[in-house]
Scaffold this motif. Structure first.
Motif, PDB file in Angstrom:
ATOM      1  N   GLN A   1      54.694  35.119  58.517  1.00 47.89           N
ATOM      2  CA  GLN A   1      55.636  35.241  57.152  1.00 47.89           C
ATOM      3  C   GLN A   1      56.582  35.886  58.680  1.00 47.89           C
ATOM      4  O   GLN A   1      57.791  35.992  57.898  1.00 47.89           O
ATOM      5  CB  GLN A   1      54.954  36.387  56.288  1.00 47.89           C
ATOM      6  CG  GLN A   1      54.432  35.789  55.403  1.00 47.89           C
ATOM      7  CD  GLN A   1      55.168  35.158  54.575  1.00 47.89           C
ATOM      8  OE1 GLN A   1      55.850  35.261  54.136  1.00 47.89           O
ATOM      9  NE2 GLN A   1      53.847  33.947  54.538  1.00 47.89           N
ATOM     10  N   LYS A   2      55.596  36.553  60.006  1.00 49.72           N
ATOM     11  CA  LYS A   2      56.927  36.940  60.732  1.00 49.72           C
ATOM     12  C   LYS A   2      57.744  36.361  61.242  1.00 49.72           C
ATOM     13  O   LYS A   2      58.762  37.095  62.501  1.00 49.72           O
ATOM     14  CB  LYS A   2      56.428  38.294  61.805  1.00 49.72           C
ATOM     15  CG  LYS A   2      55.968  39.575  60.705  1.00 49.72           C
ATOM     16  CD  LYS A   2      57.156  40.662  60.224  1.00 49.72           C
ATOM     17  CE  LYS A   2      56.637  41.899  59.841  1.00 49.72           C
ATOM     18  NZ  LYS A   2      57.816  42.546  59.208  1.00 49.72           N
TER      19      LYS A   2
ATOM     20  N   THR B   1      55.092  45.664  64.761  1.00 50.06           N
ATOM     21  CA  THR B   1      55.036  45.507  63.403  1.00 50.06           C
ATOM     22  C   THR B   1      54.700  45.249  62.308  1.00 50.06           C
ATOM     23  O   THR B   1      53.684  45.517  61.825  1.00 50.06           O
ATOM     24  CB  THR B   1      56.917  45.376  62.585  1.00 50.06           C
ATOM     25  OG1 THR B   1      57.182  46.409  63.188  1.00 50.06           O
ATOM     26  CG2 THR B   1      56.844  45.537  61.183  1.00 50.06           C
ATOM     27  N   SER B   2      54.232  43.535  63.659  1.00 51.03           N
ATOM     28  CA  SER B   2      53.211  43.020  62.822  1.00 51.03           C
ATOM     29  C   SER B   2      51.718  43.126  62.878  1.00 51.03           C
ATOM     30  O   SER B   2      50.877  43.643  62.244  1.00 51.03           O
ATOM     31  CB  SER B   2      53.348  41.730  63.749  1.00 51.03           C
ATOM     32  OG  SER B   2      54.531  41.076  63.427  1.00 51.03           O
TER      33      SER B   2
ATOM     34  N   LEU C   1      50.518  36.120  67.575  1.00 53.20           N
ATOM     35  CA  LEU C   1      52.015  37.826  66.892  1.00 53.20           C
ATOM     36  C   LEU C   1      53.067  36.915  67.226  1.00 53.20           C
ATOM     37  O   LEU C   1      53.508  36.243  68.474  1.00 53.20           O
ATOM     38  CB  LEU C   1      51.065  38.886  67.612  1.00 53.20           C
ATOM     39  CG  LEU C   1      50.195  39.010  67.142  1.00 53.20           C
ATOM     40  CD1 LEU C   1      49.886  40.001  67.546  1.00 53.20           C
ATOM     41  CD2 LEU C   1      50.826  39.514  65.384  1.00 53.20           C
TER      42      LEU C   1
ATOM     43  N   GLU D   1      50.636  45.902  60.544  1.00 54.99           N
ATOM     44  CA  GLU D   1      51.205  45.278  59.246  1.00 54.99           C
ATOM     45  C   GLU D   1      49.730  44.631  59.077  1.00 54.99           C
ATOM     46  O   GLU D   1      49.147  45.172  57.803  1.00 54.99           O
ATOM     47  CB  GLU D   1      52.345  44.401  58.908  1.00 54.99           C
ATOM     48  CG  GLU D   1      52.697  44.148  57.794  1.00 54.99           C
ATOM     49  CD  GLU D   1      53.987  43.088  57.253  1.00 54.99           C
ATOM     50  OE1 GLU D   1      53.898  43.220  56.287  1.00 54.99           O
ATOM     51  OE2 GLU D   1      53.755  42.470  58.185  1.00 54.99           O
TER      52      GLU D   1
ATOM     53  N   THR E   1      51.085  36.882  59.341  1.00 58.00           N
ATOM     54  CA  THR E   1      52.005  37.220  60.748  1.00 58.00           C
ATOM     55  C   THR E   1      52.923  36.044  60.928  1.00 58.00           C
ATOM     56  O   THR E   1      54.001  36.020  61.695  1.00 58.00           O
ATOM     57  CB  THR E   1      50.766  36.973  62.158  1.00 58.00           C
ATOM     58  OG1 THR E   1      50.047  36.041  62.061  1.00 58.00           O
ATOM     59  CG2 THR E   1      50.332  38.975  61.848  1.00 58.00           C
TER      60      THR E   1
ATOM     61  N   LEU F   1      58.936  44.112  67.672  1.00 57.72           N
ATOM     62  CA  LEU F   1      58.573  42.529  65.964  1.00 57.72           C
ATOM     63  C   LEU F   1      57.076  43.049  65.909  1.00 57.72           C
ATOM     64  O   LEU F   1      56.333  41.867  65.007  1.00 57.72           O
ATOM     65  CB  LEU F   1      59.238  41.760  66.776  1.00 57.72           C
ATOM     66  CG  LEU F   1      59.237  40.698  64.948  1.00 57.72           C
ATOM     67  CD1 LEU F   1      58.891  40.907  63.367  1.00 57.72           C
ATOM     68  CD2 LEU F   1      59.282  39.256  65.915  1.00 57.72           C
ATOM     69  N   TRP F   2      56.667  42.993  67.847  1.00 62.37           N
ATOM     70  CA  TRP F   2      54.700  42.015  67.769  1.00 62.37           C
ATOM     71  C   TRP F   2      54.250  43.807  67.425  1.00 62.37           C
ATOM     72  O   TRP F   2      53.636  43.397  66.266  1.00 62.37           O
ATOM     73  CB  TRP F   2      54.413  42.767  69.247  1.00 62.37           C
ATOM     74  CG  TRP F   2      53.843  41.822  69.250  1.00 62.37           C
ATOM     75  CD1 TRP F   2      53.250  40.356  70.153  1.00 62.37           C
ATOM     76  CD2 TRP F   2      52.287  42.415  69.536  1.00 62.37           C
ATOM     77  NE1 TRP F   2      51.993  40.418  70.387  1.00 62.37           N
ATOM     78  CE2 TRP F   2      51.410  42.083  69.997  1.00 62.37           C
ATOM     79  CE3 TRP F   2      52.336  44.386  69.730  1.00 62.37           C
ATOM     80  CZ2 TRP F   2      50.016  42.431  70.378  1.00 62.37           C
ATOM     81  CZ3 TRP F   2      51.104  44.879  70.093  1.00 62.37           C
ATOM     82  CH2 TRP F   2      49.268  43.497  70.217  1.00 62.37           C
TER      83      TRP F   2
END
Length: 616
Positions: A129-130, A169-170, A75, A173, A127, A166-167
């Motif tokens: 993609q992030k 959100t990943s 991540l 998801e 992940t 961001l972590w």
């Protein structure tokens, strides 16, 4: 008063009440280490059942920590927003609930539900993609995981943690993808998808899938073993010695009686039955004495002793087009893996292939377990565990009672993150060694399935070789490709990259397509046999009623089976058909009725043993 000679009686874990059916000793001399799949006559003692359940917990913990560690370290950087112990606890809780449901009213096989590695690959693709474009290179997550394997996953609790949003959100998801995969599995099971496909999956579909399942985890096993090859080698050596070399040693030296009114004495192959627990305990103690701390988790004193997992603990799962694509690939891969587990477990227990209604129920309840895991914030769903099925073969003991105990222990651990921290203190090489041995057993059972078909046939040779080779080649090619697969639409990229890097899904798909499109006779394909080959000669001598008794192991409990007429017609695929039931009177079968099903065991048990079973 004279004593009867001590008996080492083989057992098998069948029976409607989850008991162990007693089987008399065959007349031919056999190697005790090759005996069938249980250990003592009659119901397994509660102490022995708890020890067997504890070993399955250790195997499950290896999968749990391996999958979470590999995903969390891929991540985006920024630290953990929640305690790793709480993430593992929520996953264990969902595994326990799913295991109990699966054993009680799912496939009815003693299958342990665990975070399958089939959820890991779509999660890694999602992940990735992030990640920033400059670091989104082929195999990036794998190289990062290898480089950071010795680092500690640190909890980030301050407001100044960079990348924390961001972590989160990943992770949300990925949890959303797990929920999607669970819902798709529920729909597949409710509408009878597995039941329609499973009868067309013969040995040439099952065997390549099992071989690839055993081989596909070799990189993860090597990664964890490389943390300390000495400890990993010692663990593997001890497991081999206990399960194989000392498996025939029957203890205690002075046999004990199973009941006060019985003159029959029972020996227990302790080293074989504890061939996971003894090596893990020895290596764990040695690593502690040597001061080797090879754990990637940061222990937190703030982990609560009691914690009730509930949805939206951190936030609700995030549903995006990419999550829908990853969830679809998770559902297809996990369903393929679970159907292979059903067939393998039935084969190890010398039962017929699972009927369509058992496969449909099992897949539906696995989907419910994944939905629960995703709602609790876990990045991993639940599916039938190949390593735990390999453990059944390694220990040669399996029981519904043990599976129920595993589910109960998982729920208890899931309610206490502080207790879960005890699992995180197990060194990484122990996880690697346990997974290595159990995956090797799965690989060997895959090879042993080839004899059910005509392996000398050129058609079958091509199907087996092509399915296995391409299932291993395509994922490696996509990891090493200089240019990532790009269609211009991110969700489609996630779906294709996830499916084309899932070895078990590829092996099952290729084997299924080739098996059902290339012409071949029923005998050549190994279809229509229904039972493992060891039953072939015995089946001829069995009466029809005795032949139908193994199929009763897949039936619903009697109290639930009475509700089948009330189920809507489209969902009747979850209930056994009238012709599937071997009990014409409608009375639930007694556990002892399955006591003469193993090959070469047609003789009756001693009178005292039979009377004790009837009194239970």
């Amino acid at each position: 008063m004279s004593r009867s000679p001590p008996n080492a009686i083989q057992l098998r874990s069948v029976g409607s009440q989850g008991t162990m059916a007693s089987l008399p000793q065959p007349s031919a001399v056999q190697n005790p280490s090759s005996h069938s799949w249980a250990s003592v006559c009659g119901s397994p003692p509660w102490g022995l059942s708890c020890l067997l359940a504890l070993q399955h917990i250790l195997v499950l913990a290896s999968l749990l920590c391996a999958s979470h560690l590999l995903l969390l370290q891929c991540l985006p950087a920024g630290g953990l927003s929640s305690s790793p112990a709480q993430l593992l606890a929520s996953s264990l809780f969902s595994c326990g609930v799913s295991t109990a449901l699966q054993t009680w009213m799912g496939s009815r096989l003693p299958l342990i539900q665990a975070p399958s590695l089939e959820f890991l690959i779509p999660g890694l693709v999602l992940t990735s993609q992030k990640l920033p474009l400059t670091t989104r290179t082929p195999g990036n997550c794998e190289h990062r995981a290898r480089a950071q394997a010795s680092l500690v996953l640190r909890l980030c609790g301050g407001p100044g943690c960079h990348g924390l949003e961001l972590w989160n959100t990943s992770l949300r998801e990925v949890s959303g993808a797990v929920v999607v995969s669970g819902l798709l599995q529920v729909m597949l099971g409710l509408f009878g998808g597995p039941g329609h496909l499973f009868p067309h999956c013969g040995p040439l579909v099952l065997a390549p899938s099992l071989v690839v399942a055993g081989l596909s985890a070799h990189r993860e096993v090597a990664l964890f073993c490389s943390a300390h090859w000495g400890l990993a080698s010692l663990l593997i050596l001890l497991m081999v010695v206990c399960s194989q070399h000392l498996g025939a040693r029957l203890l205690p030296p002075h046999p004990w009686r199973r009941a006060s009114n019985s003159s029959t004495h029972t020996h227990i192959p302790v080293f074989r039955l504890l061939s996971v627990l003894i090596p893990v305990a020895c290596v764990w103690i040695i690593s502690a004495l040597l001061g080797l701390s090879i754990t990637p988790w940061e222990l937190s004193a703030e982990a609560p002793w009691f914690w009730l997992p509930h949805p939206a603990e951190w936030d609700w799962p995030l549903l995006t087009p990419r999550a829908l694509a990853a969830g679809t690939s998770m559902a297809l891969a996990a369903s393929t893996s679970s159907l292979g587990c059903y067939a393998l477990c039935g084969q190890l227990l010398h039962l017929p292939s699972p009927p369509p209604h058992a496969c449909s129920r099992g897949l539906s309840l696995e989907g419910l377990g994944s939905v629960l895991a995703g709602l609790l914030g876990s990045p991993m769903g639940t599916a039938s565990s190949f390593p735990n099925v390999g453990t059944v073969s390694l220990l040669q003991a399996g029981s519904r009672r043990v599976a129920h105990l595993v589910g109960l222990l998982c729920v208890v651990l899931g309610l206490s993150p502080r207790l879960v921290q005890l699992i995180t203190t197990i060194p990484l090489p122990v996880f690697g060694g346990v997974l290595g041995v159990t995956q090797a057993v799965v690989l060997s059972t895959g090879f042993s399935s080839f004899h059910l078909a005509d392996i000398d046939s050129g058609r079958n040779v091509f199907i087996v070789g092509f399915s296995i080779f391409m299932a291993l080649l395509l994922p490696r090619w996509f990891r090493e490709a200089p240019v990532l697969l790009s269609t211009g639409w991110s969700p489609l990229d996630v779906l294709l990259r996830s499916l084309l890097t899932e070895p078990i899904f590829l092996a099952g798909l290729l084997g299924f397509l080739l098996e059902n499109t290339i012409p071949g006779t029923q005998l050549e394909r190994g279809l229509g046999q229904g039972l493992p080959s060891s039953f072939t000669a015995q089946e001829v001598r069995m009466p029809q009623k005795s032949r139908e008794k193994p199929a009763q192991e897949y039936e619903l409990p009697f109290s639930i089976q009475n509700l089948c007429p009330c189920i809507p017609h489209p969902l009747r695929c979850l209930c056994p058909l009238p012709e599937d039931s071997g009990n014409e009177e409608g009375v639930p079968s007694e556990p002892e009725e399955t006591a003469d099903l193993l090959p070469g065991f047609g003789e009756q048990c001693p009178g005292s043993s039979r009377e004790e079973l009837r009194s239970q």
